[in-house]
Design an enzyme around this catalytic site. Sequence first.
Site, PDB file in Angstrom:
ATOM      1  N   MET A 204       1.220  -1.087   0.228  1.00 16.39           N
ATOM      2  CA  MET A 204      -0.187  -0.083   0.235  1.00 16.39           C
ATOM      3  C   MET A 204       1.116   1.030   0.017  1.00 16.39           C
ATOM      4  SD  MET A 204      -2.602   1.651   0.118  1.00 16.39           S
ATOM      5  CE  MET A 204      -2.986   3.622   0.106  1.00 16.39           C
ATOM      6  N   GLU A 205       0.450   2.156  -1.199  1.00 16.45           N
ATOM      7  CA  GLU A 205       1.427   3.440  -1.409  1.00 16.45           C
ATOM      8  C   GLU A 205       0.579   4.386  -0.110  1.00 16.45           C
ATOM      9  OE1 GLU A 205      -3.165   3.845  -3.835  1.00 16.45           O
ATOM     10  OE2 GLU A 205      -1.060   2.441  -3.293  1.00 16.45           O
TER      11      GLU A 205
ATOM     12  N   HIS B 211       5.698  -0.089  -8.011  1.00 22.11           N
ATOM     13  CA  HIS B 211       4.598   0.039  -8.318  1.00 22.11           C
ATOM     14  C   HIS B 211       4.240   0.969  -7.388  1.00 22.11           C
ATOM     15  CE1 HIS B 211       0.273  -1.069  -9.281  1.00 22.11           C
ATOM     16  NE2 HIS B 211       0.261  -1.088  -8.306  1.00 22.11           N
ATOM     17  N   GLU B 212       4.671   0.560  -6.414  1.00 20.23           N
ATOM     18  CA  GLU B 212       4.191   1.459  -4.406  1.00 20.23           C
ATOM     19  C   GLU B 212       4.600   3.039  -4.810  1.00 20.23           C
ATOM     20  OE1 GLU B 212       1.236   1.056  -3.441  1.00 20.23           O
ATOM     21  OE2 GLU B 212       1.517  -1.723  -4.435  1.00 20.23           O
TER      22      GLU B 212
ATOM     23  N   HIS C  89       3.127   5.478  -7.171  1.00 19.02           N
ATOM     24  CA  HIS C  89       2.024   6.341  -6.688  1.00 19.02           C
ATOM     25  C   HIS C  89       2.446   7.041  -5.420  1.00 19.02           C
ATOM     26  CE1 HIS C  89      -1.596   3.039  -7.072  1.00 19.02           C
ATOM     27  NE2 HIS C  89      -0.518   2.550  -7.482  1.00 19.02           N
TER      28      HIS C  89
END
Length: 884
Positions: A302-303, A336-337, A340
């Site tokens: 989770m970012e 990916h995170e 974000h």
Amino acid sequence: MRKPLVSAIALAFAVSAGGVLAMPAQPAATESSLAPTQLPRSVRPTHYDVSIVPHADKLDFDGKVTVDVEVLKPTTSITLNALGMTFSAVTLAPAAGKGGTATAKVTLDEKAQTATFTFAKAIAPGRYRLAMDYVGTIGTQANGLFAIDYPTDAGQKRALYTQFENSDARRFIPSWDEPAYKATFDLSVTVPAGEMAVSNMPVASKVDAGHGLEKVTFRTTPKMSTYLLFFGLGDFDRATTSSDGTEIGVVMQKGKAAQAKFALDSAKAVLHDYNEYFGIKYPLPKLDNIAAPGSSQFFSAMENWGAIFTFEYAMLLDPSISTQGDKMEVFGTAAHEMAHQWFGDLVTMNWWDNLWLNEGFASWMAERETEKRHPEWNTVLDTVGVREGAMSRDAVATTHPIVQKIDTVEQASQAFDTITYSKGEAVIRMLEAYVGPEAWRQGVHNYLKAHAYGNTVSDDLWHAMDGVAGGKPITQVAHDFTLQPGVPLIKVDSAVCNGGQTTVKLTQGEFTKDRPGKQPLRWHVPVIAGTLGSQPVSALVDGQATMKLPGCGPVLVNAGQSGYYRTLYAPAQLAALKQDFGKLAPIDQLGLMSDSWAEGMAGLQPVSDYLDMARATPANAAPEIWAEVAGSLAGLDEYYRGDEARQQRFRAYATGLLEPVFARVGWEAKPGESTSTTLLRTQLIGTLARLGDRNVLDEVRRRYDAQATDPKAVPAALRKTILAIVAQHADAATWDKLHAQAQAEKSPMIKDRLYRLLAVAEDKALARRALDLALTPEPGATNSAGMIASVAWRHPEMAYDFAMAHRAQVDKLVDSTSSSRFYPALGGSSFDPAMIGKIQAYEATIAPGARRPAETVIANIKYRMMVRKDRLPAVDAWLAKHGG
């Protein structure tokens, strides 16, 4: 937030061109820029001052928060989000300090997840300070503030973390818990002095609070949405480095710093690259990556801005068990995170209907960064699998547009799916190829710069792209692919060569798996096509089109595989491509095979087309091609489940095709071998074992039994694979041995995996034991639901019936926002028509707006039943012809 992606096979079990309009025009799609809200618009927050005292032993916490608010119109009440908390005092005072303090009457609505504070007199417009004292709960699943217990050599430990996306900040702070209500945050926590507290910003001060406690105050955050706030507490270590003046940290349980080195080094490289690509420097003074034991049925990371949360299995690398695939996953998760931090954190969607602006972009950016930093991994070929996963989901009636209507918290939770992530990524990849990489990058920069610290809808991005696209109708194309669902189908009707130039006629339709007579939607499709050996050209296909391609020879449509559409060739065109299959680039080989598989299963072309390609795959084909073949054969094998005679005939053919490939790859890694070969080795071992190959099964067992005396028998690179195969084929004695090993294990990451392996046994009695074990505290609160899901893969009826029979207990083991997906998915691998009725009965117990996941499972069960009935006879006939 990152979510695992699955292959299309698993889900099926899942320049000269002129356009000619051939279908009736349809209205242009548009979207509204007004953010929805489930709260009154009369009050908005600007700053939160939060003070928390967690009581980890009692699983509750004391909270105090003062919110600076603007009252926009006269009102006698203030309504905000609150869930699972009780209030002892709520007051409102003018921000300027003039005037009295008003005490509120508190009304809680658990169903609406709100608290309403009503005052005796109307509140005039202006600025106020809303102060609240309350008590909240600490959960055992990843919602709100939650606890994870984990083993260490020094005994059991408990750590606390928060998880707020999509709508769980309201469990921690009474707040305007919607993305458009951005504010700044001051957070103070009173915690045991020997433990480390972590949040989005660096620590500003620490003060002795007496009784072995200290008050830790963090620096003020930037303006951000509530779901991005983070707090963690535990017996942690923190390893650090820096990049472009930003301190980067990895926070993990004590003694695991060495396992975090690759994540730390990766974060340093990624942050530098993103600063450069986005043209906007990461704005916070630090960026921590927090590794937590345990797992979730919903997400792996989770970012949170400046404090990315990741479960250990997706961040740490344990040399005793971690594989090349794990290393790639760690890098991909970090990339990916960290993407974000710009797409999602700096600029945030107005509402959850535009969630793809976060997730699709982060997925696309992570793939781009992986290709740049690790070209040796050859992950560009993975983009075909990402697209196939999206198309498989997008081709059934229960699909939805990328930009979708979201009304409730549960619908927002369901938006974290393959369409949002994988289709979002695939469409961005197509649009980047259409606009051009440099123009696209400039458009991204302009978008981020214009909306920094604000909220957007998709049209804000398209308007930025219109400014750099050189007149290309980017908004029209983007609307077609994001505001309506479905998969375009480009049919290659004819290809005629004359004078060194090939004229190709294309017709547009729609690919579906379950609606053969459906009236097709219409897209403006960017198509790239060429003849083999010649430079491809592009066209925007709308209805029908004629393309003139330089050169003669087989015609390849979607050259480079950047397009989000399926290509259906006329038989003569496909035959020419099959004959020259070895001359295609590997990515185009994958694309051609994927289209043939999907179209064969849907009845648009003979199943034999795919089987012919698989059979003709050259020995020296790229490992990814053989991985595709192995995955397809494993998928077909599942369709034969329960029909032993036909399955054994198929398995004899499949193992005969794959055994020579594995013989070349071998059990042992060779010096200098490619990453792709390393990955293929474990896939072939797993697939051949699944197909019942006796040589592989015997060698797996030999190595497993020899590990006590031969340390090299089970190398780290094969440990997961060997353990999984042993667990799948376990007898009672072996299951007991694995169980004892899980009980004794002190590494949470390995312990969690061992408990999950107890649930993959083919033996029904052992699977039942795993289900019973999952309802005990032994596996750990965040692992039990995963065990039930693992049983469901091979025993869907048993797992589904068990979960329904123990629903009250299972509910406590599932993330609160995930239950409407979790239960139906347990039946997803079933071929039993009765399962459809069972899932429909479950649907009747949940809100109508939460039923899409159940409807999707039902649609895929029906599709699988259709494949079994209508397609397998053609496979049988092909096998008979080719010695199967």
